[in-house]
Design a protein around this motif. Sequence first.
Motif, PDB file in Angstrom:
ATOM      1  N   ASN A  23       0.843  -1.181   0.000  1.00  0.00           N
ATOM      2  CA  ASN A  23       0.000   0.000   0.000  1.00  0.00           C
ATOM      3  C   ASN A  23       0.891   1.248   0.000  1.00  0.00           C
ATOM      4  OD1 ASN A  23       0.851   0.477   2.670  1.00  0.00           O
ATOM      5  ND2 ASN A  23      -0.940  -0.572   3.528  1.00  0.00           N
ATOM      6  N   ALA A  24       0.275   2.416   0.017  1.00  0.00           N
ATOM      7  CA  ALA A  24       1.033   3.672  -0.075  1.00  0.00           C
ATOM      8  C   ALA A  24       1.977   3.876   1.108  1.00  0.00           C
ATOM      9  CB  ALA A  24       0.063   4.848  -0.173  1.00  0.00           C
ATOM     10  N   LYS A  25       1.693   3.230   2.231  1.00  0.00           N
ATOM     11  CA  LYS A  25       2.548   3.371   3.411  1.00  0.00           C
ATOM     12  C   LYS A  25       3.651   2.319   3.464  1.00  0.00           C
ATOM     13  CE  LYS A  25      -1.134   5.400   6.151  1.00  0.00           C
ATOM     14  NZ  LYS A  25      -1.986   5.246   7.340  1.00  0.00           N
ATOM     15  N   GLY A  26       3.715   1.469   2.431  1.00  0.00           N
ATOM     16  CA  GLY A  26       4.752   0.444   2.396  1.00  0.00           C
ATOM     17  C   GLY A  26       4.364  -0.854   3.076  1.00  0.00           C
ATOM     18  N   GLY A  35      -9.015  -5.657  -3.984  1.00  0.00           N
ATOM     19  CA  GLY A  35     -10.301  -5.796  -4.656  1.00  0.00           C
ATOM     20  C   GLY A  35     -10.738  -4.505  -5.322  1.00  0.00           C
ATOM     21  N   GLY A  36     -10.519  -3.385  -4.640  1.00  0.00           N
ATOM     22  CA  GLY A  36     -10.866  -2.077  -5.211  1.00  0.00           C
ATOM     23  C   GLY A  36     -10.045  -1.761  -6.448  1.00  0.00           C
ATOM     24  N   ILE A  37      -8.766  -2.089  -6.398  1.00  0.00           N
ATOM     25  CA  ILE A  37      -7.891  -1.854  -7.552  1.00  0.00           C
ATOM     26  C   ILE A  37      -8.318  -2.726  -8.728  1.00  0.00           C
ATOM     27  CG2 ILE A  37      -5.528  -2.146  -8.403  1.00  0.00           C
ATOM     28  CD1 ILE A  37      -4.621  -1.370  -5.514  1.00  0.00           C
ATOM     29  N   ILE A  38      -8.592  -3.990  -8.449  1.00  0.00           N
ATOM     30  CA  ILE A  38      -9.013  -4.922  -9.504  1.00  0.00           C
ATOM     31  C   ILE A  38     -10.325  -4.465 -10.125  1.00  0.00           C
ATOM     32  CG2 ILE A  38      -9.826  -7.279  -9.938  1.00  0.00           C
ATOM     33  CD1 ILE A  38      -7.739  -8.121  -7.742  1.00  0.00           C
ATOM     34  N   ALA A  39     -11.282  -4.052  -9.296  1.00  0.00           N
ATOM     35  CA  ALA A  39     -12.579  -3.585  -9.801  1.00  0.00           C
ATOM     36  C   ALA A  39     -12.403  -2.343 -10.664  1.00  0.00           C
ATOM     37  CB  ALA A  39     -13.524  -3.305  -8.635  1.00  0.00           C
ATOM     38  N   GLU A  40     -11.526  -1.445 -10.255  1.00  0.00           N
ATOM     39  CA  GLU A  40     -11.296  -0.221 -11.028  1.00  0.00           C
ATOM     40  C   GLU A  40     -10.648  -0.528 -12.380  1.00  0.00           C
ATOM     41  OE1 GLU A  40     -11.752   3.565 -12.031  1.00  0.00           O
ATOM     42  OE2 GLU A  40     -12.499   2.704 -10.167  1.00  0.00           O
ATOM     43  N   PRO A  50     -18.290 -10.147 -12.816  1.00  0.00           N
ATOM     44  CA  PRO A  50     -17.482  -9.916 -11.623  1.00  0.00           C
ATOM     45  C   PRO A  50     -15.983  -9.916 -11.939  1.00  0.00           C
ATOM     46  CG  PRO A  50     -18.267 -12.170 -11.648  1.00  0.00           C
ATOM     47  CD  PRO A  50     -18.912 -11.467 -12.817  1.00  0.00           C
ATOM     48  N   ALA A  51     -15.287  -8.986 -11.340  1.00  0.00           N
ATOM     49  CA  ALA A  51     -13.827  -8.927 -11.458  1.00  0.00           C
ATOM     50  C   ALA A  51     -13.293  -8.809 -10.040  1.00  0.00           C
ATOM     51  CB  ALA A  51     -13.402  -7.752 -12.313  1.00  0.00           C
ATOM     52  N   THR A  52     -13.016  -9.943  -9.456  1.00  0.00           N
ATOM     53  CA  THR A  52     -12.526  -9.964  -8.084  1.00  0.00           C
ATOM     54  C   THR A  52     -11.197 -10.705  -8.040  1.00  0.00           C
ATOM     55  OG1 THR A  52     -13.596 -12.081  -7.584  1.00  0.00           O
ATOM     56  CG2 THR A  52     -14.917 -10.089  -7.222  1.00  0.00           C
ATOM     57  N   ALA A  53     -10.529 -10.592  -6.921  1.00  0.00           N
ATOM     58  CA  ALA A  53      -9.276 -11.331  -6.749  1.00  0.00           C
ATOM     59  C   ALA A  53      -9.540 -12.828  -6.864  1.00  0.00           C
ATOM     60  CB  ALA A  53      -8.652 -10.991  -5.401  1.00  0.00           C
ATOM     61  N   HIS A  54     -10.678 -13.276  -6.374  1.00  0.00           N
ATOM     62  CA  HIS A  54     -11.028 -14.692  -6.439  1.00  0.00           C
ATOM     63  C   HIS A  54     -11.178 -15.151  -7.897  1.00  0.00           C
ATOM     64  CE1 HIS A  54     -12.410 -18.386  -4.603  1.00  0.00           C
ATOM     65  NE2 HIS A  54     -13.413 -18.411  -5.471  1.00  0.00           N
ATOM     66  N   VAL A  55     -11.833 -14.331  -8.709  1.00  0.00           N
ATOM     67  CA  VAL A  55     -11.994 -14.653 -10.128  1.00  0.00           C
ATOM     68  C   VAL A  55     -10.631 -14.701 -10.811  1.00  0.00           C
ATOM     69  CG1 VAL A  55     -12.893 -13.795 -12.337  1.00  0.00           C
ATOM     70  CG2 VAL A  55     -14.362 -13.808 -10.316  1.00  0.00           C
ATOM     71  N   LEU A  56      -9.768 -13.740 -10.481  1.00  0.00           N
ATOM     72  CA  LEU A  56      -8.419 -13.744 -11.058  1.00  0.00           C
ATOM     73  C   LEU A  56      -7.646 -14.992 -10.652  1.00  0.00           C
ATOM     74  CD1 LEU A  56      -7.261 -10.031 -10.742  1.00  0.00           C
ATOM     75  CD2 LEU A  56      -7.977 -11.264 -12.791  1.00  0.00           C
ATOM     76  N   ARG A  57      -7.790 -15.399  -9.398  1.00  0.00           N
ATOM     77  CA  ARG A  57      -7.105 -16.603  -8.908  1.00  0.00           C
ATOM     78  C   ARG A  57      -7.567 -17.832  -9.697  1.00  0.00           C
ATOM     79  NH1 ARG A  57      -4.782 -18.696  -4.129  1.00  0.00           N
ATOM     80  NH2 ARG A  57      -5.572 -20.740  -3.550  1.00  0.00           N
ATOM     81  N   HIS A  58      -8.878 -17.955  -9.884  1.00  0.00           N
ATOM     82  CA  HIS A  58      -9.419 -19.080 -10.656  1.00  0.00           C
ATOM     83  C   HIS A  58      -8.963 -19.022 -12.108  1.00  0.00           C
ATOM     84  CE1 HIS A  58     -12.142 -21.385  -8.052  1.00  0.00           C
ATOM     85  NE2 HIS A  58     -12.158 -20.284  -7.338  1.00  0.00           N
ATOM     86  N   THR A  59      -8.937 -17.821 -12.670  1.00  0.00           N
ATOM     87  CA  THR A  59      -8.496 -17.659 -14.051  1.00  0.00           C
ATOM     88  C   THR A  59      -7.043 -18.087 -14.203  1.00  0.00           C
ATOM     89  OG1 THR A  59     -10.059 -15.847 -14.370  1.00  0.00           O
ATOM     90  CG2 THR A  59      -8.253 -15.998 -15.939  1.00  0.00           C
ATOM     91  N   LEU A  60      -6.204 -17.677 -13.265  1.00  0.00           N
ATOM     92  CA  LEU A  60      -4.801 -18.079 -13.294  1.00  0.00           C
ATOM     93  C   LEU A  60      -4.679 -19.598 -13.232  1.00  0.00           C
ATOM     94  CD1 LEU A  60      -1.713 -17.640 -13.081  1.00  0.00           C
ATOM     95  CD2 LEU A  60      -2.039 -17.555 -10.605  1.00  0.00           C
TER      96      LEU A  60
END
Length: 131
Positions: A23-26, A35-40, A50-60
Amino acid sequence: MQLWLDERANWPHTGGNRALFLNAKGGRLSARAAGGIIAEIAKTAGLDGPATAHVLRHTLATTLVRGKTDLVMVAELLGHARLETTRRYSLPPDKDKEDARTSARVSAIRIRTGSGPFFCSFCPACNLKPI
């Protein structure tokens, strides 16, 4: 990935944090922030559904398995304790099953009509007759 790793080395306030994404604080990026970054990113790309971390994990996982990556390696990458959990990604989707059924029907029609390379009138070796 290498570009990010090079950039990450200069990220402020990381200290000894070994997390890949920060994150911005390191600190370690939270699941909610990821999740917010992925959705954006998905919204910007115009993706539907849906574009979630879970969907990305399954896609990978699905991409790796369909690309013939060893299941043991995929299990390790995903952190699965049981190989049976990872094996789910190797199961064919409904579309692939339907394509196989369609292909089998076409082959059966070729056998029945005598067209194509699949025709034989009787196969004594396996005792099969055309459908």
